[in-house]
Design a protein around this motif. Structure first.
Motif, mmCIF file in Angstrom:
data_model
loop_
_atom_site.group_PDB
_atom_site.id
_atom_site.type_symbol
_atom_site.label_atom_id
_atom_site.label_comp_id
_atom_site.label_asym_id
_atom_site.label_seq_id
_atom_site.Cartn_x
_atom_site.Cartn_y
_atom_site.Cartn_z
ATOM 1 N N LYS A 85 17.294 3.115 52.187
ATOM 2 C CA LYS A 85 17.468 1.668 52.327
ATOM 3 C C LYS A 85 17.217 0.877 51.051
ATOM 4 C CE LYS A 85 18.405 2.474 56.597
ATOM 5 N NZ LYS A 85 19.835 2.522 56.989
ATOM 6 N N LYS A 86 17.150 1.549 49.906
ATOM 7 C CA LYS A 86 17.035 0.837 48.637
ATOM 8 C C LYS A 86 18.323 0.060 48.390
ATOM 9 C CE LYS A 86 16.019 -0.185 44.281
ATOM 10 N NZ LYS A 86 15.836 0.811 43.216
ATOM 11 N N SER A 87 18.178 -1.193 47.922
ATOM 12 C CA SER A 87 19.327 -2.047 47.655
ATOM 13 C C SER A 87 19.628 -2.100 46.164
ATOM 14 C CB SER A 87 19.070 -3.468 48.177
ATOM 15 O OG SER A 87 18.930 -3.459 49.585
ATOM 16 N N LEU B 13 32.367 -0.552 35.809
ATOM 17 C CA LEU B 13 31.222 -0.503 34.914
ATOM 18 C C LEU B 13 29.945 -0.308 35.711
ATOM 19 C CD1 LEU B 13 33.528 -1.880 33.282
ATOM 20 C CD2 LEU B 13 31.770 -3.124 32.042
ATOM 21 N N VAL B 14 29.189 0.707 35.336
ATOM 22 C CA VAL B 14 27.970 1.059 36.069
ATOM 23 C C VAL B 14 26.814 1.266 35.088
ATOM 24 C CG1 VAL B 14 26.859 2.760 37.581
ATOM 25 C CG2 VAL B 14 29.257 2.143 37.944
ATOM 26 N N ARG B 15 25.702 0.652 35.378
ATOM 27 C CA ARG B 15 24.483 0.922 34.613
ATOM 28 C C ARG B 15 23.701 2.007 35.344
ATOM 29 N NH1 ARG B 15 18.960 -1.116 34.583
ATOM 30 N NH2 ARG B 15 18.054 -0.553 32.559
ATOM 31 N N ALA B 16 23.394 3.092 34.632
ATOM 32 C CA ALA B 16 22.682 4.207 35.264
ATOM 33 C C ALA B 16 22.057 5.091 34.198
ATOM 34 C CB ALA B 16 23.631 5.024 36.141
ATOM 35 N N ASP B 17 21.105 5.887 34.632
ATOM 36 C CA ASP B 17 20.436 6.862 33.786
ATOM 37 C C ASP B 17 21.260 8.143 33.790
ATOM 38 O OD1 ASP B 17 18.738 8.711 32.641
ATOM 39 O OD2 ASP B 17 17.075 8.364 34.014
ATOM 40 N N VAL C 271 17.465 3.742 38.645
ATOM 41 C CA VAL C 271 16.422 3.952 39.648
ATOM 42 C C VAL C 271 15.538 2.729 39.795
ATOM 43 C CG1 VAL C 271 14.340 5.281 40.171
ATOM 44 C CG2 VAL C 271 16.403 6.466 39.440
ATOM 45 N N ALA C 272 15.147 2.132 38.670
ATOM 46 C CA ALA C 272 14.242 0.983 38.714
ATOM 47 C C ALA C 272 14.973 -0.341 38.871
ATOM 48 C CB ALA C 272 13.379 0.957 37.459
ATOM 49 N N SER C 273 16.241 -0.286 39.230
ATOM 50 C CA SER C 273 17.025 -1.504 39.423
ATOM 51 C C SER C 273 16.348 -2.436 40.424
ATOM 52 C CB SER C 273 18.418 -1.134 39.937
ATOM 53 O OG SER C 273 19.128 -2.274 40.348
ATOM 54 N N GLY C 274 16.220 -3.709 40.058
ATOM 55 C CA GLY C 274 15.639 -4.697 40.952
ATOM 56 C C GLY C 274 14.132 -4.845 40.834
ATOM 57 N N ALA D 73 26.449 7.059 45.038
ATOM 58 C CA ALA D 73 25.282 7.542 45.780
ATOM 59 C C ALA D 73 24.027 6.868 45.256
ATOM 60 C CB ALA D 73 25.155 9.062 45.654
ATOM 61 N N CYS D 74 23.015 6.844 46.060
ATOM 62 C CA CYS D 74 21.708 6.318 45.666
ATOM 63 C C CYS D 74 21.100 7.250 44.611
ATOM 64 C CB CYS D 74 20.803 6.239 46.888
ATOM 65 S SG CYS D 74 19.081 5.839 46.521
ATOM 66 N N PRO D 75 20.657 6.741 43.462
ATOM 67 C CA PRO D 75 20.079 7.602 42.435
ATOM 68 C C PRO D 75 18.692 8.122 42.783
ATOM 69 C CG PRO D 75 19.911 5.309 41.765
ATOM 70 C CD PRO D 75 20.730 5.337 43.024
ATOM 71 N N ILE D 76 18.132 7.637 43.886
ATOM 72 C CA ILE D 76 16.807 8.106 44.316
ATOM 73 C C ILE D 76 16.928 9.315 45.232
ATOM 74 C CG2 ILE D 76 14.725 7.489 45.615
ATOM 75 C CD1 ILE D 76 15.157 4.606 44.667
#
Length: 348
Positions: free
Chosen positions: A102-104, A232-236, A116-119, A69-72
């Motif tokens: 629509k965040k990529s 492998l996932v980078r996340a908060d 969240v701040a990815s990209g 899911a989108c973290p936002i």
């Protein structure tokens, strides 16, 4: 209000990216047999990626369950572009997009970045010391090469024994998926995958360098036939990129004390766990002889202020934390400062 970001010790990676991420986006559960079966044929759709299930046995009842899911906004993700090979770099176009905001989000050769701040290119924010320490290349390299082994002085019995202890708590959810939260170099992620007790192992960490170590250790494993089950996932840890009620188990080894806000993290873990899902964690408790230290609570506040981590002073504190975050059935095992705890998401 600033987002709380947690480093933890462990993080996930995509192995292989084209298969593993797709399994997360759409997982078909073979409910009748209690086994998750997947094909290697992945078809992208506008809403989500679906995985075709090939069964060589009698037909079974299947249930599709989306996970990522989108973290936002916490809504589901779908492919924008899909890798063709087993391991593809960001340049090759591995990309997911939230169906709502629509965040990529991009993936690279080691992991999928769902922070969240990815990209972001210009935005930065200061991180607590407990987070930044484990993002450094040196600590990430040393973690499984001596750092973690020193935990034996704090009563930790060692990874293999801790894994066996955790399995007892995880019996109700065997066959489901598991998040190895703050996975670091993937020590427990590999143990979970090799055990073949889980349909999917999600190695999750905020540290990019820890995830790179995790990826390298996975590739170095010999006779390891379940690499495709590890993602492998980078996340908060305080903003998990999974749909509510989509996860069967969460494991956090030697991580709780490194999270700047354990309540935010455990609340997120409670959100993503399905009813009956299990949370298992290990950490340190400074009670017993430590409780006689004068002004211990005041000292703790000062240490936490500068380190960004957390110091637990009693079992009741951890039980209260789990209860406040909607988890029940708290139980624990102690060995000096070491504690392994477990709590469950209430069944409906």
């Amino acid at each position: 209000m600033p987002m709380t970001v947690v480093s933890g010790r462990f993080s996930p990676a995509l192995l292989p990216i084209s298969l593993s991420i797709s399994r997360l986006l759409s997982v078909n559960y073979a409910c009748q047999r209690g086994v998750v079966l997947f094909s290697r044929s992945v078809h992208a759709t506008s809403a989500s990626a679906s995985v075709e299930t090939n069964l060589s046995v009698d037909p079974v009842i299947e249930k599709e369950k989306n996970i990522l899911a989108c973290p936002i906004c916490y809504n589901s993700l779908s492919w924008i572009s899909q890798p063709n090979g087993l391991l593809e770099s960001t340049a090759s176009g591995t990309q997911l997009q939230c169906n709502t905001c629509k965040k990529s989000y991009l993936g690279n050769e080691t992991h999928l970045d769902l922070a969240v701040a990815s990209g972001s290119r210009q935005y930065t924010e200061p991180m607590p010391l407990s987070t930044e320490l484990f993002r450094t290349p040196l600590v990430s390299f040393l973690y499984e090469r001596g750092w973690r082994q020193n935990f034996i002085w704090g009563g930790f019995p060692g990874p293999e024994k801790e894994f066996e202890m955790a399995k007892d708590y995880l019996k109700p959810v065997l066959g489901g998926n598991i998040i190895d939260a703050s996975c670091g170099s993937g020590m427990f992620s590999r143990l979970f995958a090799r055990s073949e007790l889980f349909s999917q192992v999600i190695a999750l960490d905020y540290s990019e360098n820890m995830l790179r170590q995790c990826y390298e250790f996975l590739n170095q494993e010999e006779n390891f036939t379940n690499k495709e089950k590890v993602v492998l996932v980078r996340a908060d840890i305080a903003r998990l990129p999974f749909l509510s009620g989509s996860v069967d188990a969460v494991h956090a080894g030697a991580a709780l004390h490194c999270w700047p806000s354990p309540s935010s993290a455990v609340a997120e873990i409670s959100r993503v766990l399905r009813p009956g899902g299990v949370f298992v964690a290990t950490t340190f408790i400074y009670d017993g002889p430590f409780s006689f230290i004068p002004f211990l609570k005041n000292i703790r506040q000062e240490v936490m202020r500068y380190s960004g981590g957390h110091i637990f002073l009693s079992e009741r504190e951890l039980e209260d934390l789990c209860r406040a975050c909607g988890l029940v059935g708290f139980t624990r095992v102690r060995n000096g400062p070491f504690i392994m705890l477990s709590a469950t998401k209430p069944s409906r």
